[in-house]
Design a protein around this motif. Structure first.
Motif, PDB file in Angstrom:
ATOM      1  N   VAL A 279      40.415  37.623  -1.730  1.00  0.00           N
ATOM      2  CA  VAL A 279      41.833  37.986  -1.657  1.00  0.00           C
ATOM      3  C   VAL A 279      42.368  37.942  -0.231  1.00  0.00           C
ATOM      4  CG1 VAL A 279      41.966  39.348  -3.769  1.00  0.00           C
ATOM      5  CG2 VAL A 279      41.152  40.416  -1.667  1.00  0.00           C
ATOM      6  N   PHE A 280      41.497  37.733   0.753  1.00  0.00           N
ATOM      7  CA  PHE A 280      41.927  37.611   2.147  1.00  0.00           C
ATOM      8  C   PHE A 280      41.803  36.177   2.651  1.00  0.00           C
ATOM      9  CE2 PHE A 280      40.740  41.995   1.491  1.00  0.00           C
ATOM     10  CZ  PHE A 280      41.691  42.723   2.191  1.00  0.00           C
ATOM     11  N   ALA A 281      41.471  35.223   1.766  1.00  0.00           N
ATOM     12  CA  ALA A 281      41.224  33.846   2.190  1.00  0.00           C
ATOM     13  C   ALA A 281      42.479  32.999   2.254  1.00  0.00           C
ATOM     14  CB  ALA A 281      40.207  33.187   1.252  1.00  0.00           C
ATOM     15  N   GLY A 282      43.519  33.330   1.480  1.00  0.00           N
ATOM     16  CA  GLY A 282      44.701  32.490   1.402  1.00  0.00           C
ATOM     17  C   GLY A 282      44.470  31.282   0.509  1.00  0.00           C
ATOM     18  N   ASP A 283      45.432  30.377   0.484  1.00  0.00           N
ATOM     19  CA  ASP A 283      45.332  29.148  -0.304  1.00  0.00           C
ATOM     20  C   ASP A 283      44.712  28.067   0.568  1.00  0.00           C
ATOM     21  OD1 ASP A 283      46.660  30.527  -2.286  1.00  0.00           O
ATOM     22  OD2 ASP A 283      48.629  29.710  -1.744  1.00  0.00           O
ATOM     23  N   ARG A 284      43.501  27.601   0.193  1.00  0.00           N
ATOM     24  CA  ARG A 284      42.830  26.656   1.058  1.00  0.00           C
ATOM     25  C   ARG A 284      41.751  25.890   0.308  1.00  0.00           C
ATOM     26  NH1 ARG A 284      41.202  29.146   5.936  1.00  0.00           N
ATOM     27  NH2 ARG A 284      39.723  27.461   6.267  1.00  0.00           N
ATOM     28  N   LEU A 285      41.378  24.763   0.889  1.00  0.00           N
ATOM     29  CA  LEU A 285      40.275  23.945   0.415  1.00  0.00           C
ATOM     30  C   LEU A 285      39.358  23.675   1.608  1.00  0.00           C
ATOM     31  CD1 LEU A 285      38.926  22.044  -1.729  1.00  0.00           C
ATOM     32  CD2 LEU A 285      40.439  20.245  -0.877  1.00  0.00           C
ATOM     33  N   ASP A 286      38.048  23.945   1.437  1.00  0.00           N
ATOM     34  CA  ASP A 286      37.056  23.723   2.483  1.00  0.00           C
ATOM     35  C   ASP A 286      35.988  22.773   1.958  1.00  0.00           C
ATOM     36  OD1 ASP A 286      37.896  25.777   4.574  1.00  0.00           O
ATOM     37  OD2 ASP A 286      37.611  27.077   2.840  1.00  0.00           O
ATOM     38  N   LEU A 287      35.759  21.681   2.669  1.00  0.00           N
ATOM     39  CA  LEU A 287      34.734  20.713   2.302  1.00  0.00           C
ATOM     40  C   LEU A 287      33.859  20.437   3.512  1.00  0.00           C
ATOM     41  CD1 LEU A 287      36.889  18.122   0.300  1.00  0.00           C
ATOM     42  CD2 LEU A 287      35.387  19.897  -0.647  1.00  0.00           C
ATOM     43  N   GLY A 288      32.542  20.394   3.300  1.00  0.00           N
ATOM     44  CA  GLY A 288      31.640  20.162   4.414  1.00  0.00           C
ATOM     45  C   GLY A 288      30.411  19.385   4.000  1.00  0.00           C
ATOM     46  N   VAL A 289      29.728  18.851   4.986  1.00  0.00           N
ATOM     47  CA  VAL A 289      28.455  18.165   4.755  1.00  0.00           C
ATOM     48  C   VAL A 289      27.524  18.503   5.921  1.00  0.00           C
ATOM     49  CG1 VAL A 289      29.201  16.031   5.894  1.00  0.00           C
ATOM     50  CG2 VAL A 289      27.342  15.972   4.218  1.00  0.00           C
ATOM     51  N   GLU A 290      26.281  18.753   5.582  1.00  0.00           N
ATOM     52  CA  GLU A 290      25.280  19.099   6.582  1.00  0.00           C
ATOM     53  C   GLU A 290      24.201  18.028   6.629  1.00  0.00           C
ATOM     54  OE1 GLU A 290      23.272  23.201   7.673  1.00  0.00           O
ATOM     55  OE2 GLU A 290      22.231  22.291   5.963  1.00  0.00           O
ATOM     56  N   LEU A 291      23.820  17.640   7.845  1.00  0.00           N
ATOM     57  CA  LEU A 291      22.673  16.774   8.068  1.00  0.00           C
ATOM     58  C   LEU A 291      21.480  17.680   8.339  1.00  0.00           C
ATOM     59  CD1 LEU A 291      21.707  13.824   8.422  1.00  0.00           C
ATOM     60  CD2 LEU A 291      22.192  14.084  10.866  1.00  0.00           C
ATOM     61  N   PHE A 292      20.530  17.672   7.405  1.00  0.00           N
ATOM     62  CA  PHE A 292      19.416  18.625   7.415  1.00  0.00           C
ATOM     63  C   PHE A 292      18.139  17.857   7.752  1.00  0.00           C
ATOM     64  CE2 PHE A 292      16.189  21.249   5.229  1.00  0.00           C
ATOM     65  CZ  PHE A 292      16.499  22.491   5.735  1.00  0.00           C
TER      66      PHE A 292
ATOM     67  N   ASN B  42       9.618  13.522   3.941  1.00  0.00           N
ATOM     68  CA  ASN B  42      11.024  13.882   3.720  1.00  0.00           C
ATOM     69  C   ASN B  42      11.547  14.632   4.937  1.00  0.00           C
ATOM     70  OD1 ASN B  42      11.064  12.752   1.178  1.00  0.00           O
ATOM     71  ND2 ASN B  42      10.361  14.622   0.184  1.00  0.00           N
ATOM     72  N   SER B  43      12.355  13.979   5.749  1.00  0.00           N
ATOM     73  CA  SER B  43      12.783  14.604   7.006  1.00  0.00           C
ATOM     74  C   SER B  43      14.259  14.409   7.318  1.00  0.00           C
ATOM     75  CB  SER B  43      11.950  14.049   8.167  1.00  0.00           C
ATOM     76  OG  SER B  43      12.095  12.640   8.260  1.00  0.00           O
ATOM     77  N   LEU B  44      15.048  13.886   6.372  1.00  0.00           N
ATOM     78  CA  LEU B  44      16.465  13.685   6.629  1.00  0.00           C
ATOM     79  C   LEU B  44      17.240  13.758   5.320  1.00  0.00           C
ATOM     80  CD1 LEU B  44      18.653  12.930   8.732  1.00  0.00           C
ATOM     81  CD2 LEU B  44      18.186  10.522   8.198  1.00  0.00           C
ATOM     82  N   PHE B  45      18.204  14.691   5.246  1.00  0.00           N
ATOM     83  CA  PHE B  45      18.979  14.881   4.026  1.00  0.00           C
ATOM     84  C   PHE B  45      20.447  15.124   4.373  1.00  0.00           C
ATOM     85  CE2 PHE B  45      14.759  16.772   3.368  1.00  0.00           C
ATOM     86  CZ  PHE B  45      14.292  15.995   2.325  1.00  0.00           C
ATOM     87  N   LEU B  46      21.319  14.742   3.458  1.00  0.00           N
ATOM     88  CA  LEU B  46      22.738  15.101   3.527  1.00  0.00           C
ATOM     89  C   LEU B  46      23.033  16.121   2.438  1.00  0.00           C
ATOM     90  CD1 LEU B  46      24.549  11.684   4.095  1.00  0.00           C
ATOM     91  CD2 LEU B  46      24.349  13.562   5.729  1.00  0.00           C
ATOM     92  N   ILE B  47      23.605  17.262   2.806  1.00  0.00           N
ATOM     93  CA  ILE B  47      23.855  18.344   1.859  1.00  0.00           C
ATOM     94  C   ILE B  47      25.352  18.658   1.843  1.00  0.00           C
ATOM     95  CG2 ILE B  47      23.278  20.704   1.191  1.00  0.00           C
ATOM     96  CD1 ILE B  47      20.758  20.439   2.879  1.00  0.00           C
ATOM     97  N   PRO B  48      26.053  18.360   0.755  1.00  0.00           N
ATOM     98  CA  PRO B  48      27.486  18.663   0.676  1.00  0.00           C
ATOM     99  C   PRO B  48      27.741  20.058   0.117  1.00  0.00           C
ATOM    100  CG  PRO B  48      26.847  17.388  -1.228  1.00  0.00           C
ATOM    101  CD  PRO B  48      25.593  17.594  -0.419  1.00  0.00           C
ATOM    102  N   GLU B  49      28.911  20.591   0.375  1.00  0.00           N
ATOM    103  CA  GLU B  49      29.336  21.856  -0.210  1.00  0.00           C
ATOM    104  C   GLU B  49      30.855  21.902  -0.199  1.00  0.00           C
ATOM    105  OE1 GLU B  49      27.592  24.893   2.199  1.00  0.00           O
ATOM    106  OE2 GLU B  49      28.880  24.514   3.917  1.00  0.00           O
ATOM    107  N   GLY B  50      31.420  22.771  -1.032  1.00  0.00           N
ATOM    108  CA  GLY B  50      32.870  22.860  -1.092  1.00  0.00           C
ATOM    109  C   GLY B  50      33.337  24.168  -1.689  1.00  0.00           C
ATOM    110  N   ALA B  51      34.569  24.558  -1.357  1.00  0.00           N
ATOM    111  CA  ALA B  51      35.148  25.792  -1.890  1.00  0.00           C
ATOM    112  C   ALA B  51      36.670  25.676  -1.903  1.00  0.00           C
ATOM    113  CB  ALA B  51      34.716  27.007  -1.074  1.00  0.00           C
ATOM    114  N   TYR B  52      37.284  26.384  -2.866  1.00  0.00           N
ATOM    115  CA  TYR B  52      38.733  26.380  -3.046  1.00  0.00           C
ATOM    116  C   TYR B  52      39.179  27.797  -3.379  1.00  0.00           C
ATOM    117  CZ  TYR B  52      43.203  25.538  -5.457  1.00  0.00           C
ATOM    118  OH  TYR B  52      44.514  25.568  -5.862  1.00  0.00           O
ATOM    119  N   SER B  53      40.307  28.214  -2.826  1.00  0.00           N
ATOM    120  CA  SER B  53      40.864  29.528  -3.159  1.00  0.00           C
ATOM    121  C   SER B  53      42.369  29.423  -3.351  1.00  0.00           C
ATOM    122  CB  SER B  53      40.547  30.562  -2.061  1.00  0.00           C
ATOM    123  OG  SER B  53      41.230  30.256  -0.860  1.00  0.00           O
TER     124      SER B  53
END
Length: 434
Positions: free
Chosen positions: A63-76, A99-110
């Motif tokens: 309830v304190f986030a506002g209206d937003r979209l957050d998208l990200g990707v991590e190189l792991f 196994n030593s290199l990965f791309l990890i996506p994530e996302g959130a909407y409020s």
């Protein structure tokens, strides 16, 4: 394309990419943090707002986030090296995971429905069991299951061929939050979870299972499950914020292809809770402190000892409720984060976390945990740059410090096994204030 259609297409893409991807190494297999702010502050954000990832940490913040979209990707970028010595056999060798290199996506909407209600959705992942060791003894016929392996050379755990696990957990958390007072938020988020898993090179353990044909080398299997996270957030004063959240155990379906490997054939996500406090000593500075508790021992496939089946294969076979597991105990992780408003457009952040390993260093633990490294210390730094009134760019770098985990072997009594893992991470994210 409408915002709603774009959001759902983005989440579908995230699922598709995550389901191909990486496992993480952290407190057990929980990530350092979820979302751009948490990744910059080593996860110390139970009482810190700034993005829409409330469903992954504290639903009350939404309830304190506002209206937003957050998208990200991590190189792991993990590095894992296992080694055995002292057995006096060809099984004294080392191997480095491929196994030593990965791309990890994530996302959130409020979305704020009104001044008291908000809803949103968070998509994030857990992991930690993604390893692939290809080295063997090099000695023909040295495997522990000739019926399955023939005359092949033995791998590190006495099977044949490459050795490893590949586990991906994807969590979709639709979130609803309510503001009972102007300075407090309460939230709830069902945790809709999907797991994808495969194991290979464990042929030596198949004769010890109640389902010997469902232990290893069966390709990928998928299971679904459901849990729940609730949270509370408060800003009693302009310089103080408080937060607390609790997530139930996520009960998962059986892995049908691997029901002879995991205790009860399942790999549930353990219950966990976190509390945090954030202080603003000046208008430009913020300091946050978090404590997280993960109850690994309550899940049989994680909490059962390695020796359970090895010492009593008839009474406690692999795949049974008392079959061997990783012998992980409940664990705490402590985190501190700082943020500094360099200018109206630039915020700098950093964080540090420490957590005792959930795995002990005795013969009832070590051998299986060559596949599941856990670091003790982790740190991160990052920034958020306000590109315009509605758009923000985030970047961070994280590091799990190298530490050696070693102990007596259950696979070859008298030998010592050790693993030396460390991880580097780079994250880039974008936020859109709608």
């Amino acid at each position: 394309m409408s915002i709603r259609k774009g959001l759902w297409r983005g989440l579908a893409l995230a699922f598709a990419v995550a389901s191909t991807g990486a496992a993480q190494a952290a407190g057990g297999y929980f990530a350092m943090g979820y979302g751009p702010v948490a990744r910059q502050m080593a996860g110390a954000t139970t009482a810190v707002t700034g993005d829409a990832f409330a469903g992954a940490s504290n639903p009350g913040k939404l309830v304190f986030a506002g209206d937003r979209l957050d998208l990200g990707v991590e190189l792991f970028m993990p590095s894992r090296r296992i080694e055995r010595s002292g057995s006096g056999t060809p099984y004294d060798f080392h191997s480095v995971s491929r196994n030593s290199l990965f791309l990890i996506p994530e996302g959130a909407y409020s979305r704020q429905l009104n001044d008291r209600l908000a809803w949103g959705i968070t998509v994030y992942g857990n992991g930690g069991l993604n390893t692939e060791y290809t080295d063997t003894t090099g000695v023909p016929g040295s495997n522990g299951n000739p019926a399955a392996c023939g005359a092949a050379a033995g791998n590190f755990l006495l099977g044949c061929g490459k050795l490893g696990f590949d586990l991906t957990q994807l969590v979709v958390a639709p979130t609803l939050a309510w503001r009972p007072t102007p300075r407090q938020g309460l939230g709830i988020a069902p945790l809709i979870t999907a797991q994808r898993f495969k194991a290979y090179g464990l042929q030596a353990f198949a004769p010890l299972s109640e389902h010997p044909g469902r232990v290893t080398n069966r390709g990928y299997d998928i299971a679904f499950g459901l849990g729940l996270r609730i949270g509370w957030y408060a800003q009693p004063t302009p310089w103080l914020s408080l937060g607390a959240a609790y997530a139930t155990r996520t009960f998962m379906q059986k892995f049908d292809k691997y029901e002879g490997l995991f205790a009860e054939g399942t790999f549930d996500v353990p219950e966990n809770f976190n509390v945090g406090v954030a202080l603003r000593p000046t208008a430009d500075w913020l300091v946050s402190l978090d404590v997280q508790r993960i109850n690994f021992a309550g899940v049989n496939s994680l909490g059962n000892g390695v020796l359970n089946t090895l010492t009593d294969p008839a009474g406690r076979p692999l795949g049974s409720a008392q079959g061997s597991g990783f012998n992980w105990r409940d664990a705490n992780t402590y985190r501190i984060g700082i943020a500094y408003s360099w200018s109206p457009r630039l915020t700098l952040r950093a964080g540090y976390g420490y957590g005792a390993r959930p795995n002990d260093d005795d013969i009832n633990t070590v051998s299986f945990n060559m596949l599941t490294p856990n670091q003790l210390r982790q740190a991160s730094v990052g920034f958020s740059w306000q590109l315009s009134e509605d758009h923000e760019l985030h970047g961070s770098a994280g590091h799990y410090f190298e530490s050696t985990y070693r102990g007596p072997s259950a696979a070859l009594p008298g030998a010592t096994e050790k693993i030396r893992p460390h991880v580097e991470m780079l994250m880039l994210a974008w936020s859109w204030r709608l």
